[in-house]
Structure formats: C-alpha cells, structure tokens
Design a protein around this motif. Structure first.
Motif, PDB file in Angstrom:
ATOM      1  N   GLY A   1       0.793  -1.222   0.000  1.00 30.24           N
ATOM      2  CA  GLY A   1       0.000   0.000   0.000  1.00 30.24           C
ATOM      3  C   GLY A   1       0.824   1.270   0.000  1.00 30.24           C
ATOM      4  O   GLY A   1       0.289   2.365   0.222  1.00 30.24           O
ATOM      5  N   ILE A   2       2.108   1.171  -0.281  1.00 29.30           N
ATOM      6  CA  ILE A   2       2.979   2.354  -0.295  1.00 29.30           C
ATOM      7  C   ILE A   2       2.715   3.170  -1.553  1.00 29.30           C
ATOM      8  O   ILE A   2       2.720   2.637  -2.671  1.00 29.30           O
ATOM      9  N   GLU A   3       2.472   4.454  -1.404  1.00 28.37           N
ATOM     10  CA  GLU A   3       2.236   5.337  -2.537  1.00 28.37           C
ATOM     11  C   GLU A   3       3.547   5.581  -3.286  1.00 28.37           C
ATOM     12  O   GLU A   3       4.562   5.929  -2.677  1.00 28.37           O
ATOM     13  N   LEU A   4       3.525   5.397  -4.604  1.00 29.09           N
ATOM     14  CA  LEU A   4       4.744   5.596  -5.383  1.00 29.09           C
ATOM     15  C   LEU A   4       5.226   7.040  -5.324  1.00 29.09           C
ATOM     16  O   LEU A   4       6.424   7.310  -5.445  1.00 29.09           O
ATOM     17  N   GLN A   5       4.276   7.989  -5.145  1.00 27.87           N
ATOM     18  CA  GLN A   5       4.638   9.400  -5.124  1.00 27.87           C
ATOM     19  C   GLN A   5       5.239   9.841  -3.788  1.00 27.87           C
ATOM     20  O   GLN A   5       5.777  10.946  -3.683  1.00 27.87           O
ATOM     21  N   SER A   6       5.153   8.997  -2.761  1.00 23.57           N
ATOM     22  CA  SER A   6       5.717   9.341  -1.469  1.00 23.57           C
ATOM     23  C   SER A   6       7.235   9.211  -1.502  1.00 23.57           C
ATOM     24  O   SER A   6       7.800   8.594  -2.394  1.00 23.57           O
ATOM     25  N   MET A   7       7.892   9.790  -0.488  1.00 24.08           N
ATOM     26  CA  MET A   7       9.351   9.706  -0.437  1.00 24.08           C
ATOM     27  C   MET A   7       9.804   8.258  -0.334  1.00 24.08           C
ATOM     28  O   MET A   7      10.719   7.818  -1.031  1.00 24.08           O
ATOM     29  N   LEU A   8       9.144   7.482   0.536  1.00 21.29           N
ATOM     30  CA  LEU A   8       9.490   6.076   0.687  1.00 21.29           C
ATOM     31  C   LEU A   8       9.243   5.317  -0.607  1.00 21.29           C
ATOM     32  O   LEU A   8      10.068   4.489  -1.030  1.00 21.29           O
TER      33      LEU A   8
ATOM     34  N   GLY B   1      -0.063   4.044 -11.120  1.00 22.91           N
ATOM     35  CA  GLY B   1      -0.198   5.499 -11.189  1.00 22.91           C
ATOM     36  C   GLY B   1       1.039   6.261 -11.588  1.00 22.91           C
ATOM     37  O   GLY B   1       1.013   7.492 -11.637  1.00 22.91           O
ATOM     38  N   HIS B   2       2.117   5.569 -11.900  1.00 20.90           N
ATOM     39  CA  HIS B   2       3.343   6.251 -12.299  1.00 20.90           C
ATOM     40  C   HIS B   2       3.180   6.845 -13.692  1.00 20.90           C
ATOM     41  O   HIS B   2       2.763   6.173 -14.617  1.00 20.90           O
ATOM     42  N   ASN B   3       3.517   8.123 -13.851  1.00 18.95           N
ATOM     43  CA  ASN B   3       3.488   8.868 -15.116  1.00 18.95           C
ATOM     44  C   ASN B   3       2.075   9.203 -15.613  1.00 18.95           C
ATOM     45  O   ASN B   3       1.828  10.312 -16.062  1.00 18.95           O
ATOM     46  N   PHE B   4       1.159   8.232 -15.580  1.00 17.47           N
ATOM     47  CA  PHE B   4      -0.180   8.456 -16.130  1.00 17.47           C
ATOM     48  C   PHE B   4      -1.249   8.042 -15.123  1.00 17.47           C
ATOM     49  O   PHE B   4      -1.984   7.062 -15.352  1.00 17.47           O
ATOM     50  N   PRO B   5      -1.373   8.745 -14.008  1.00 16.86           N
ATOM     51  CA  PRO B   5      -2.307   8.321 -12.961  1.00 16.86           C
ATOM     52  C   PRO B   5      -3.758   8.303 -13.398  1.00 16.86           C
ATOM     53  O   PRO B   5      -4.555   7.531 -12.861  1.00 16.86           O
ATOM     54  N   GLU B   6      -4.108   9.144 -14.384  1.00 17.23           N
ATOM     55  CA  GLU B   6      -5.507   9.208 -14.796  1.00 17.23           C
ATOM     56  C   GLU B   6      -5.860   8.169 -15.857  1.00 17.23           C
ATOM     57  O   GLU B   6      -7.038   7.953 -16.163  1.00 17.23           O
ATOM     58  N   ALA B   7      -4.855   7.511 -16.447  1.00 18.45           N
ATOM     59  CA  ALA B   7      -5.130   6.538 -17.509  1.00 18.45           C
ATOM     60  C   ALA B   7      -4.029   5.479 -17.545  1.00 18.45           C
ATOM     61  O   ALA B   7      -3.233   5.430 -18.487  1.00 18.45           O
ATOM     62  N   PRO B   8      -3.967   4.618 -16.540  1.00 17.38           N
ATOM     63  CA  PRO B   8      -2.855   3.664 -16.455  1.00 17.38           C
ATOM     64  C   PRO B   8      -2.795   2.654 -17.596  1.00 17.38           C
ATOM     65  O   PRO B   8      -1.705   2.312 -18.052  1.00 17.38           O
ATOM     66  N   ILE B   9      -3.936   2.162 -18.057  1.00 27.16           N
ATOM     67  CA  ILE B   9      -3.915   1.164 -19.129  1.00 27.16           C
ATOM     68  C   ILE B   9      -3.412   1.795 -20.418  1.00 27.16           C
ATOM     69  O   ILE B   9      -2.485   1.282 -21.070  1.00 27.16           O
TER      70      ILE B   9
ATOM     71  N   LEU C   1      -1.088  13.334 -23.261  1.00 30.81           N
ATOM     72  CA  LEU C   1      -0.698  14.207 -24.368  1.00 30.81           C
ATOM     73  C   LEU C   1       0.549  15.025 -24.072  1.00 30.81           C
ATOM     74  O   LEU C   1       1.461  15.102 -24.896  1.00 30.81           O
ATOM     75  N   ILE C   2       0.618  15.658 -22.893  1.00 23.68           N
ATOM     76  CA  ILE C   2       1.675  16.647 -22.664  1.00 23.68           C
ATOM     77  C   ILE C   2       2.843  16.156 -21.816  1.00 23.68           C
ATOM     78  O   ILE C   2       3.817  16.889 -21.620  1.00 23.68           O
ATOM     79  N   ALA C   3       2.781  14.947 -21.321  1.00 18.46           N
ATOM     80  CA  ALA C   3       3.903  14.425 -20.525  1.00 18.46           C
ATOM     81  C   ALA C   3       5.132  14.246 -21.414  1.00 18.46           C
ATOM     82  O   ALA C   3       5.011  14.047 -22.631  1.00 18.46           O
ATOM     83  N   PRO C   4       6.319  14.289 -20.821  1.00 20.25           N
ATOM     84  CA  PRO C   4       7.535  14.078 -21.618  1.00 20.25           C
ATOM     85  C   PRO C   4       7.607  12.686 -22.224  1.00 20.25           C
ATOM     86  O   PRO C   4       8.356  12.465 -23.180  1.00 20.25           O
ATOM     87  N   VAL C   5       6.834  11.736 -21.660  1.00 23.74           N
ATOM     88  CA  VAL C   5       6.743  10.399 -22.249  1.00 23.74           C
ATOM     89  C   VAL C   5       5.348  10.170 -22.823  1.00 23.74           C
ATOM     90  O   VAL C   5       4.926   9.031 -23.030  1.00 23.74           O
ATOM     91  N   GLY C   6       4.629  11.268 -23.093  1.00 24.25           N
ATOM     92  CA  GLY C   6       3.324  11.209 -23.719  1.00 24.25           C
ATOM     93  C   GLY C   6       3.438  11.505 -25.201  1.00 24.25           C
ATOM     94  O   GLY C   6       4.508  11.386 -25.803  1.00 24.25           O
ATOM     95  N   VAL C   7       2.340  11.932 -25.795  1.00 22.30           N
ATOM     96  CA  VAL C   7       2.317  12.202 -27.234  1.00 22.30           C
ATOM     97  C   VAL C   7       3.322  13.292 -27.609  1.00 22.30           C
ATOM     98  O   VAL C   7       4.039  13.176 -28.615  1.00 22.30           O
ATOM     99  N   ALA C   8       3.380  14.360 -26.808  1.00 17.70           N
ATOM    100  CA  ALA C   8       4.350  15.427 -27.084  1.00 17.70           C
ATOM    101  C   ALA C   8       5.776  14.891 -27.029  1.00 17.70           C
ATOM    102  O   ALA C   8       6.620  15.238 -27.864  1.00 17.70           O
ATOM    103  N   GLY C   9       6.045  14.048 -26.057  1.00 15.41           N
ATOM    104  CA  GLY C   9       7.374  13.459 -25.935  1.00 15.41           C
ATOM    105  C   GLY C   9       7.693  12.499 -27.069  1.00 15.41           C
ATOM    106  O   GLY C   9       8.843  12.412 -27.513  1.00 15.41           O
TER     107      GLY C   9
END
Length: 308
Positions: free
Chosen positions: A32-39, A201-209, A264-272
């Motif tokens: 249950g550790i959140e990837l966005q947390s420091m740990l 949720g890494h990089n694309f939390p709103e659309a993981p698939i 779309l706008i992430a560096p590893v999205g469509v723009a990237g």
C-alpha cells in the motif's frame, strides 16, 4: 565482434530483470505504499530501477565475463557524454513545441497550479511563489540548472540502474541485430517493463492502461536516440547521463503546458513521442551527413569500439 546472439544469455538477463522489478512492484502494491511518497520513490529506485543493473551484473558474473567491458562501463568519448548530459534541455524545448501544436494545449507559467498538483499546502505555495518571484533570473533557468546538476549526480545513480542493463548488457548482446532492430527490440522491452508501476499510477495516474501503450510508444521512439548516443560515446555513461537529466528536466513540460492530460503533454506522452521522433531524425542526419562512419544501418554494431 560476434555475429550471433547468445539467446540463452539474453533470456536469462530479461528473466532476472523483469522478475526482480515486477516482484518488487507487486510488493509495493501489496504494502500500500504510494509511489509518489518519499518512501515509494526510494523503493522504486532501489527495487525497480536497479533491477536491470543487478540482472546484468549477475549474468556477466555467471558467464565469467567482465561487467565493465561487457556493459560499456567506461569513460568513453567525453564530448559525446557531455552532449548526452545536455541534450535533454533541447528535448524539453522540442517537447513543449510539439505540445503546443496539439489541440487545446497552451503555454502557461501558472506555477501555483503545478505546485498544488505536487501536494503543497496554500502556505507552502505562497512561499514558493515568493522565492521564484525574487529570483534574479527566470525560474526556468533555475529549474534547468537544478535538473542538470541532478542529471550528473543522484538522478544519474538511479538511471545507471536501468542503463547498465538496457544500454549496457542488452545493447552489447543484441548488437548483431544492427541499429534499428536493436533499438526497436530494446524499446519494446523497456516499455513493457514499466507496466507494473504505470498500473499503480506512475506517469499516467488518470489513464494507467492507456499509459502502458503510450509509454511503450515513447520508449520505442526514444530508443534510437539512446542507442545512438551510447554507441557514439562508446560508453553506457552517455545513456546514463541522458536518462538522468531527462528525468529531471523533461518533466517540466507538465509545468509549462496546460489544457490536456498527461497522455498528451507528458515528456513520455504524445508530445514526448513527437520530440523523440525529431531527435531520432537529428541523429540520422548527423550519422549520414557529418559522421565519418555510419551506424544507423542494418549491419551489426560494435558498441564499445566504433563511432566518430
């Protein structure tokens, strides 16, 4: 230079790299550790990102081969390593340019919105904005400077965990495939490898698939750039510094672009992806018009001993 691929060695490397990373990702999910947390960030670096390096080292030792020579862990050609360190700044500029060409996307300097997305409180946001407004230079100069420093230090250490595997052992072992097929195979492997943490949720939390698909498209598009810089530098350090600085700098596209989601706008999205295609075109243009020898061909590569 060998012309045959040691399929057993490659399979063993991939099994270890994926096995360690994906097992670690499952462990993070169950805990249950959140990837966005420091740990969570620390564990992703140690357990997930360093798995390819651990696998590469283990396979080389098992094979009785040198990690340094087999994975390109050498000083190499310093001018190419320096270029690799700086190149993500241009990558960021191109990503923003491509992003602005997309429908509904526009340029923004609303730092408060970005800071809020990072989870800062209103008071922390006000303090941060005050610091930015007091700077003697535009904030982008500070952000890029910090990114370049991180790309040489802590981010490079994290990136080496991936690159010793992907652009180290795997590049050397798949060299008989030639530049394009090697890059394509590595890109697919590299993209799919990210799947467990993207699903969390890494990089694309709103659309993981959809994020897994987009991420894999980006890794395939960007892989030739990583290959080109590594082979020209004759060192895995080129990919390491490029990757480290990219992770620190390219994410600024999410700060300066608005009006669309991360797909779309992430560096590893469509723009990237668009930026990666253009960067690959630059590599090909250099290879065919400037370099003394060509490597973007179908002939086997000699990654640690060729390139101008």
């Amino acid at each position: 230079m060998t012309t045959a691929i040691d399929r057993r060695k490659v399979a063993l490397f991939l099994a270890l790299a994926f096995g360690i990373s994906w097992t670690g990702a499952v462990g993070l999910f169950v805990s249950g550790i959140e990837l966005q947390s420091m740990l969570g960030t620390v564990l992703v670096v140690v357990v997930f990102m360093w798995a390819p390096a651990i696998a590469a080292i283990a396979v080389q030792r098992y094979s009785g081969k040198s990690v340094r020579t087999g994975c390109g862990l050498a000083r190499g050609r310093l001018r190419w390593i320096a270029l690799s360190w700086l190149a993500p700044v241009g990558f960021l500029a191109v990503t923003i340019g491509v992003g602005l060409a997309l429908p509904t996307v526009s340029f923004t300097t609303e730092y408060a919105v970005f800071l809020a997305d990072l989870g800062l409180s209103p008071d922390e946001i006000d303090e941060s904005i005050a610091v930015l407004e007091a700077l003697p230079v535009p904030p982008i100069v500070l952000f890029v400077g910090q990114g370049l420093l991180a790309g040489l230090t802590i981010n490079a250490l994290a990136a080496l965990g991936e690159e010793l595997g992907w652009r180290g052992l795997l590049l050397a072992e798949l060299a008989p495939l030639g530049f394009w097929r090697l890059s394509a195979v590595t890109g697919v492997v590299w993209g799919i490898w990210h799947a467990p943490i993207i699903l969390q949720g890494h990089n694309f939390p709103e659309a993981p698939i959809a994020g897994i698909v987009v991420m894999t498209l980006w890794t395939v598009a960007a892989s030739p750039v990583f290959t080109y810089l590594t082979v020209r530098a004759r060192s895995v350090l080129a990919a390491t510094f490029f990757h480290g600085t990219f992770n620190a700098v390219a994410s600024l596209s999410l700060l300066y672009l608005t009006g669309a989601g991360t797909l779309l706008i992430a560096p590893v999205g469509v723009a990237g992806i668009g930026a990666a295609v253009l960067a690959t075109a630059v590599c090909v243009a250099h290879d065919r018009s400037v370099a003394a020898d060509r490597i973007t061909t179908g002939t086997p590569l000699s990654p640690w001993g060729s390139g101008d």
